[in-house]
Design a protein around this motif. Structure first.
Motif, PDB file in Angstrom:
ATOM      1  N   ALA A   1       0.844  -1.200   0.000  1.00 62.78           N
ATOM      2  CA  ALA A   1       0.000   0.000   0.000  1.00 62.78           C
ATOM      3  C   ALA A   1       0.876   1.245   0.000  1.00 62.78           C
ATOM      4  CB  ALA A   1      -0.923  -0.002   1.211  1.00 62.78           C
ATOM      5  N   LEU A   2       2.024   1.164   0.688  1.00 62.94           N
ATOM      6  CA  LEU A   2       2.953   2.295   0.688  1.00 62.94           C
ATOM      7  C   LEU A   2       3.502   2.525  -0.717  1.00 62.94           C
ATOM      8  CD1 LEU A   2       4.510   4.322   2.379  1.00 62.94           C
ATOM      9  CD2 LEU A   2       6.058   2.541   3.060  1.00 62.94           C
ATOM     10  N   LYS A   3       3.869   1.433  -1.400  1.00 65.23           N
ATOM     11  CA  LYS A   3       4.397   1.579  -2.760  1.00 65.23           C
ATOM     12  C   LYS A   3       3.316   2.023  -3.739  1.00 65.23           C
ATOM     13  CE  LYS A   3       7.919   0.135  -4.276  1.00 65.23           C
ATOM     14  NZ  LYS A   3       9.336   0.271  -4.273  1.00 65.23           N
ATOM     15  N   ALA A   4       2.048   1.658  -3.441  1.00 58.14           N
ATOM     16  CA  ALA A   4       0.962   2.014  -4.354  1.00 58.14           C
ATOM     17  C   ALA A   4       0.363   3.368  -4.008  1.00 58.14           C
ATOM     18  CB  ALA A   4      -0.122   0.939  -4.326  1.00 58.14           C
ATOM     19  N   ALA A   5       0.914   4.054  -2.979  1.00 52.94           N
ATOM     20  CA  ALA A   5       0.414   5.375  -2.574  1.00 52.94           C
ATOM     21  C   ALA A   5      -1.049   5.327  -2.171  1.00 52.94           C
ATOM     22  CB  ALA A   5       0.628   6.407  -3.667  1.00 52.94           C
ATOM     23  N   VAL A   6      -1.425   4.289  -1.436  1.00 57.40           N
ATOM     24  CA  VAL A   6      -2.772   4.226  -0.903  1.00 57.40           C
ATOM     25  C   VAL A   6      -2.876   5.245   0.232  1.00 57.40           C
ATOM     26  CG1 VAL A   6      -4.389   2.775   0.380  1.00 57.40           C
ATOM     27  CG2 VAL A   6      -3.068   1.808  -1.493  1.00 57.40           C
ATOM     28  N   PHE A   7      -3.924   6.057   0.235  1.00 53.75           N
ATOM     29  CA  PHE A   7      -4.099   7.027   1.312  1.00 53.75           C
ATOM     30  C   PHE A   7      -4.103   6.288   2.644  1.00 53.75           C
ATOM     31  CE2 PHE A   7      -6.586   9.508   4.222  1.00 53.75           C
ATOM     32  CZ  PHE A   7      -6.140  10.787   4.002  1.00 53.75           C
ATOM     33  N   PRO A   8      -3.473   6.710   3.710  1.00 49.84           N
ATOM     34  CA  PRO A   8      -2.665   7.917   3.918  1.00 49.84           C
ATOM     35  C   PRO A   8      -1.161   7.703   3.716  1.00 49.84           C
ATOM     36  CG  PRO A   8      -3.117   6.867   6.011  1.00 49.84           C
ATOM     37  CD  PRO A   8      -3.620   5.947   4.952  1.00 49.84           C
ATOM     38  N   LEU A   9      -0.790   6.724   2.901  1.00 52.49           N
ATOM     39  CA  LEU A   9       0.637   6.446   2.679  1.00 52.49           C
ATOM     40  C   LEU A   9       1.113   7.061   1.358  1.00 52.49           C
ATOM     41  CD1 LEU A   9       0.476   2.695   3.720  1.00 52.49           C
ATOM     42  CD2 LEU A   9       1.274   4.591   5.099  1.00 52.49           C
ATOM     43  N   HIS A  10       0.438   8.129   0.936  1.00 53.76           N
ATOM     44  CA  HIS A  10       0.707   8.680  -0.389  1.00 53.76           C
ATOM     45  C   HIS A  10       1.699   9.839  -0.350  1.00 53.76           C
ATOM     46  CE1 HIS A  10      -2.168  11.370   1.433  1.00 53.76           C
ATOM     47  NE2 HIS A  10      -1.699  12.292   0.629  1.00 53.76           N
ATOM     48  N   ALA A  11       2.288  10.127   0.833  1.00 53.04           N
ATOM     49  CA  ALA A  11       3.033  11.380   0.994  1.00 53.04           C
ATOM     50  C   ALA A  11       4.163  11.556  -0.022  1.00 53.04           C
ATOM     51  CB  ALA A  11       3.599  11.454   2.409  1.00 53.04           C
ATOM     52  N   TRP A  12       4.720  10.448  -0.529  1.00 49.19           N
ATOM     53  CA  TRP A  12       5.849  10.582  -1.458  1.00 49.19           C
ATOM     54  C   TRP A  12       5.400  10.976  -2.859  1.00 49.19           C
ATOM     55  CZ3 TRP A  12       5.370   7.491  -5.691  1.00 49.19           C
ATOM     56  CH2 TRP A  12       4.551   6.360  -5.564  1.00 49.19           C
ATOM     57  N   LEU A  13       4.132  10.693  -3.170  1.00 47.97           N
ATOM     58  CA  LEU A  13       3.711  10.747  -4.570  1.00 47.97           C
ATOM     59  C   LEU A  13       3.607  12.159  -5.158  1.00 47.97           C
ATOM     60  CD1 LEU A  13       1.246   8.494  -6.374  1.00 47.97           C
ATOM     61  CD2 LEU A  13       0.817  10.915  -6.440  1.00 47.97           C
ATOM     62  N   PRO A  14       2.906  13.112  -4.479  1.00 45.42           N
ATOM     63  CA  PRO A  14       2.663  14.395  -5.163  1.00 45.42           C
ATOM     64  C   PRO A  14       3.944  15.086  -5.620  1.00 45.42           C
ATOM     65  CG  PRO A  14       1.271  14.202  -3.246  1.00 45.42           C
ATOM     66  CD  PRO A  14       2.220  13.051  -3.183  1.00 45.42           C
ATOM     67  N   ASN A  15       4.950  15.189  -4.738  1.00 46.73           N
ATOM     68  CA  ASN A  15       6.156  15.892  -5.164  1.00 46.73           C
ATOM     69  C   ASN A  15       6.962  15.108  -6.186  1.00 46.73           C
ATOM     70  OD1 ASN A  15       5.714  18.209  -3.830  1.00 46.73           O
ATOM     71  ND2 ASN A  15       7.155  17.823  -2.163  1.00 46.73           N
ATOM     72  N   ALA A  16       6.970  13.780  -6.061  1.00 45.05           N
ATOM     73  CA  ALA A  16       7.714  12.985  -7.042  1.00 45.05           C
ATOM     74  C   ALA A  16       7.123  13.189  -8.438  1.00 45.05           C
ATOM     75  CB  ALA A  16       7.685  11.506  -6.658  1.00 45.05           C
ATOM     76  N   TYR A  17       5.806  13.175  -8.552  1.00 44.40           N
ATOM     77  CA  TYR A  17       5.178  13.384  -9.868  1.00 44.40           C
ATOM     78  C   TYR A  17       5.392  14.809 -10.355  1.00 44.40           C
ATOM     79  CZ  TYR A  17       2.462   9.002  -9.816  1.00 44.40           C
ATOM     80  OH  TYR A  17       2.058   7.707  -9.819  1.00 44.40           O
ATOM     81  N   THR A  18       5.345  15.755  -9.393  1.00 39.65           N
ATOM     82  CA  THR A  18       5.400  17.165  -9.794  1.00 39.65           C
ATOM     83  C   THR A  18       6.765  17.538 -10.351  1.00 39.65           C
ATOM     84  OG1 THR A  18       3.861  17.615  -8.009  1.00 39.65           O
ATOM     85  CG2 THR A  18       4.949  19.508  -8.992  1.00 39.65           C
ATOM     86  N   TYR A  19       7.839  17.080  -9.674  1.00 41.93           N
ATOM     87  CA  TYR A  19       9.166  17.562 -10.059  1.00 41.93           C
ATOM     88  C   TYR A  19       9.890  16.626 -11.015  1.00 41.93           C
ATOM     89  CZ  TYR A  19       8.196  20.987  -6.512  1.00 41.93           C
ATOM     90  OH  TYR A  19       7.608  21.986  -5.798  1.00 41.93           O
ATOM     91  N   ALA A  20       9.304  15.481 -11.350  1.00 39.73           N
ATOM     92  CA  ALA A  20       9.916  14.602 -12.346  1.00 39.73           C
ATOM     93  C   ALA A  20       9.841  15.286 -13.708  1.00 39.73           C
ATOM     94  CB  ALA A  20       9.181  13.277 -12.385  1.00 39.73           C
ATOM     95  N   PRO A  21      10.768  14.935 -14.635  1.00 38.57           N
ATOM     96  CA  PRO A  21      10.626  15.447 -16.000  1.00 38.57           C
ATOM     97  C   PRO A  21       9.250  15.042 -16.555  1.00 38.57           C
ATOM     98  CG  PRO A  21      12.724  14.334 -15.722  1.00 38.57           C
ATOM     99  CD  PRO A  21      11.950  14.082 -14.477  1.00 38.57           C
ATOM    100  N   ASN A  22       8.684  15.874 -17.419  1.00 39.02           N
ATOM    101  CA  ASN A  22       7.303  15.645 -17.865  1.00 39.02           C
ATOM    102  C   ASN A  22       7.080  14.266 -18.468  1.00 39.02           C
ATOM    103  OD1 ASN A  22       6.150  18.087 -17.098  1.00 39.02           O
ATOM    104  ND2 ASN A  22       7.122  19.120 -18.833  1.00 39.02           N
ATOM    105  N   ALA A  23       8.025  13.812 -19.313  1.00 34.97           N
ATOM    106  CA  ALA A  23       7.843  12.513 -19.961  1.00 34.97           C
ATOM    107  C   ALA A  23       7.842  11.396 -18.919  1.00 34.97           C
ATOM    108  CB  ALA A  23       8.946  12.279 -20.984  1.00 34.97           C
ATOM    109  N   VAL A  24       8.674  11.563 -17.872  1.00 31.78           N
ATOM    110  CA  VAL A  24       8.741  10.545 -16.825  1.00 31.78           C
ATOM    111  C   VAL A  24       7.425  10.502 -16.054  1.00 31.78           C
ATOM    112  CG1 VAL A  24       9.900   9.884 -14.700  1.00 31.78           C
ATOM    113  CG2 VAL A  24      11.228  10.722 -16.617  1.00 31.78           C
ATOM    114  N   THR A  25       6.852  11.682 -15.797  1.00 27.38           N
ATOM    115  CA  THR A  25       5.571  11.711 -15.094  1.00 27.38           C
ATOM    116  C   THR A  25       4.517  10.931 -15.874  1.00 27.38           C
ATOM    117  OG1 THR A  25       6.190  13.919 -14.391  1.00 27.38           O
ATOM    118  CG2 THR A  25       3.971  13.221 -13.901  1.00 27.38           C
ATOM    119  N   VAL A  26       4.516  11.083 -17.203  1.00 22.99           N
ATOM    120  CA  VAL A  26       3.550  10.341 -18.020  1.00 22.99           C
ATOM    121  C   VAL A  26       3.718   8.846 -17.775  1.00 22.99           C
ATOM    122  CG1 VAL A  26       2.838   9.766 -20.364  1.00 22.99           C
ATOM    123  CG2 VAL A  26       3.515  12.105 -19.812  1.00 22.99           C
TER     124      VAL A  26
END
Lengths: 118, 494
Positions: free
Chosen positions: B223-248
């Motif tokens: 669940a932590l790796k899948a970003a199940v709430f409330p274990l999602h804390a890593w996800l928003p910034n990782a998606y936001t600051y990754a290069p755009n193609a990587v985010t896709v």
């Protein structure tokens, strides 16, 4: 005696939680990585302990002694892989800390957050 | 040819894995990109071939090195894994098609070949997790994909990518280690690592308490790796600051692969062997799913940054998938699994649109998009259609999964009808946060925004192709639904 015999199984959660506590409570990124390493090492201990039987040796067939007791080699092999994975993770983590230190000039989490908040 | 066909499950992993060192040596950007894309296309073709077989009801089993299971390593491809393979390889192909232009702007050229090598390792790892029939191999592939993904995310152009990736690394490693503890405990009790074999052998275990603990560790770790709430804390910034193609790439498939392993373990290994496991799973997952849907949607609504808004929306969509699975019925699981595929399409298209926007806009905040529709009309039109798919408007892919989830909840009578309310609320909030972007983009332009400057044609073509796939699978959903149905049928006990 029973309690002492299970010594490794008692140490496993203690190490695990010490590592986890270090990850959560320390702001210094290097200390966090040390905590992460302890956390992983605890699991290595769990695997290594489970394969041990009293009087067991290496799993090599000896002539004239087909009843030789041996420890299960599989968890050891698994943990060899997990140790390699752990080293890779630690190396990558340290590389990221180096780059954080280069760009931010600090490796304290609260100071990094403070700089980004500006 | 038939001999090649039997090797398809292993080729799925081996092709990207062996191309990675080759790409590492190709120092020229165009060549490295071409080799990466070619390997990805090969993997995609293999996935299509495998899904055709799986749709016909076949389960392909491959014994690595011809060592029979449970002693050897087994690769298994059934309907569920075929659907995931389609998502993983498809996401890689479409993200790579825009990556050439998109990454040039974000990564220094002398590092690009290394970056593509990491990309292929991530692809190999994710495909490996999906095809592996062995719990320890899943761990190894999980770490291969995770390490490669950390490198990809850390390549982001802004310095905030570094703390974001550090947090991702720490939380990802904790998740994987929890999983490893769980696997160890099961191995201790059963003496096997093969998932199918585990299920058989747990039946003979007299003391089930370690297996219960293992269930907890595996469920929480994944669940932590899948970003199940409330274990999602890593996800928003990782998606936001990754290069755009990587985010896709990662937004479309990486969390879903962890969810896949989670469902596999909870339904195949634990379901039949532990009294009350189904009720436990439902009682644990349904509240988390509902919190994810409501809270993450509200966070998305309040978020100023466009990419982070879409990232929070991903956390909410993971809630939908879990909600369907937590209902533990054929319809619910079908809906949840189909929603994995459909959400990958919708979110992939949205992040493709973000990558296209980034080619001529420097804005990262929703409020700075004013006039974007005048400047990039085709990109914004695609964004709107993909947004409709994310909301779940009938006629788009996003509708299908949500429809099944709603129907499955209604099967539970009044309680189900009450559970549906937050799900519908989540969709309504999705309307609002997509509308914020649309309103801002279609408002009157400021400064030089009125001059038209579209994204390069190859990027635009890729974006529109994926958007049209959203519409196609909305009108013609038989491919994901067939696979999801037979996956659900296999997961549930008869």
């Amino acid at each position: 005696m029973e309690l002492l015999g299970l010594y490794n199984y008692w140490v496993f959660p203690v190490l695990l939680m010490t590592g986890l506590y270090a990850i959560m409570s320390r702001a210094n990124l290097i200390k966090k990585l040390i905590g992460l390493s302890m956390f992983q090492a605890a699991v290595f201990l769990l695997y290594i302990t489970m394969d041990k039987i009293e009087g067991g040796t290496a799993p090599i067939l000896q002539a004239g002694n087909p009843e030789q007791l041996y420890s299960n080699p599989l968890p050891q092999v698994l943990i060899l892989t997990a140790i390699v994975v752990g080293i890779a993770t630690l190396a990558l983590g340290l590389a990221i800390v180096v780059r954080i230190s280069e760009t931010y000039g600090t490796i304290e989490e609260d100071e990094i957050q403070g700089q980004d908040a500006e | 040819m038939s001999s090649l066909a039997t090797h398809l499950p292993v080729l799925q992993v081996v092709v990207p894995l062996l191309t990675a060192p080759l790409v590492f040596m190709l120092r020229q950007h165009g060549l490295a990109w071409a080799a990466t894309t070619a390997a990805s296309l090969c993997a995609f073709a293999v996935a299509i071939e495998l899904s055709t077989a799986a749709r016909g009801g076949a389960t392909l089993v491959y014994e690595v090195g011809a060592w029979p299971a449970p002693y050897g390593i087994e690769l298994v491809v059934d309907a569920f894994s075929a659907l995931l393979l389609l998502m993983v390889t498809g996401a890689s192909v479409f993200a790579l098609l825009i990556a050439r232009r998109s990454l040039e702007a974000e990564i220094p050229e002398q590092r690009l070949h290394l970056f593509y090598a990491a990309w292929l390792l991530a692809l190999a790892g994710l495909s490996g997790i999906v095809v592996a029939g062995d719990a320890f191999n899943i761990f190894v592939f999980m770490e291969i994909s995770a390490l490669a993904t950390y490198v990809l995310v850390a390549g982001g152009p802004r310095r905030q990518a570094l703390p974001a990736v550090f947090r991702y690394l720490v939380m990802g490693t904790i998740g994987a280690t929890f999983y490893l503890i769980g696997v160890g405990l099961i191995y201790m009790m059963t003496g096997t690592l093969n998932i199918a074999d585990m299920e058989m052998r747990i039946r003979d275990v007299s003391d089930l308490r370690p297996v219960l603990v293992a269930g907890g560790f595996i469920t929480v770790g994944l669940a932590l790796k899948a970003a199940v709430f409330p274990l999602h804390a890593w996800l928003p910034n990782a998606y936001t600051y990754a290069p755009n193609a990587v985010t896709v790439f990662i937004a479309a498939c990486s969390t879903k692969v962890s969810l896949y392993v989670l469902l596999r373990f909870d339904f195949v290994v634990f379901q039949g062997n532990q009294a009350g496991h189904v009720a436990q799973f439902a009682m644990f997952m349904l509240p988390l799913a509902i919190f994810a849907i409501v809270i993450a949607s509200i966070l998305a609504l309040r978020e100023a940054n466009l990419k982070r808004m879409l990232a929070y929306s991903s956390v909410a969509q993971i809630g939908y998938i879990l909600f369907g699975a937590g209902l533990v019925s054929a319809t619910g699981l079908t809906g949840g699994i189909a929603h994995m595929f459909n959400h990958a399409l919708a979110k992939g298209a949205l992040f493709l649109a973000v990558a296209c926007l980034a080619t001529s806009l420097s804005a990262t905040a929703v409020s700075d998009l004013a006039g974007a529709a005048r400047r990039m009309p085709f990109t914004m039109a695609a964004f709107v259609i993909a947004g409709l798919s994310l909301i779940g408007i009938p006629g788009t892919a996003g509708f299908i999964g949500k429809w099944f989830i709603v129907v499955a909840a209604l099967e539970h009578g009044v309680a189900g009808a009450l559970l549906i309310l937050p799900v519908l609320a989540g969709s309504l909030i999705a309307v609002l946060y997509i509308w914020r972007v649309v309103e801002s983009a279609y408002s009157s332009p400021a400064g030089d925004m009125a001059t038209r400057q579209e994204a390069p044609l190859p990027m635009l073509a890729t974006l529109w192709f994926v958007v049209l796939l959203n519409v196609y699978f909305g009108l013609q959903p038989s491919l994901p639904l067939d696979l999801a149905r037979s996956a659900a049928a296999r997961l549930l006990l008869p």
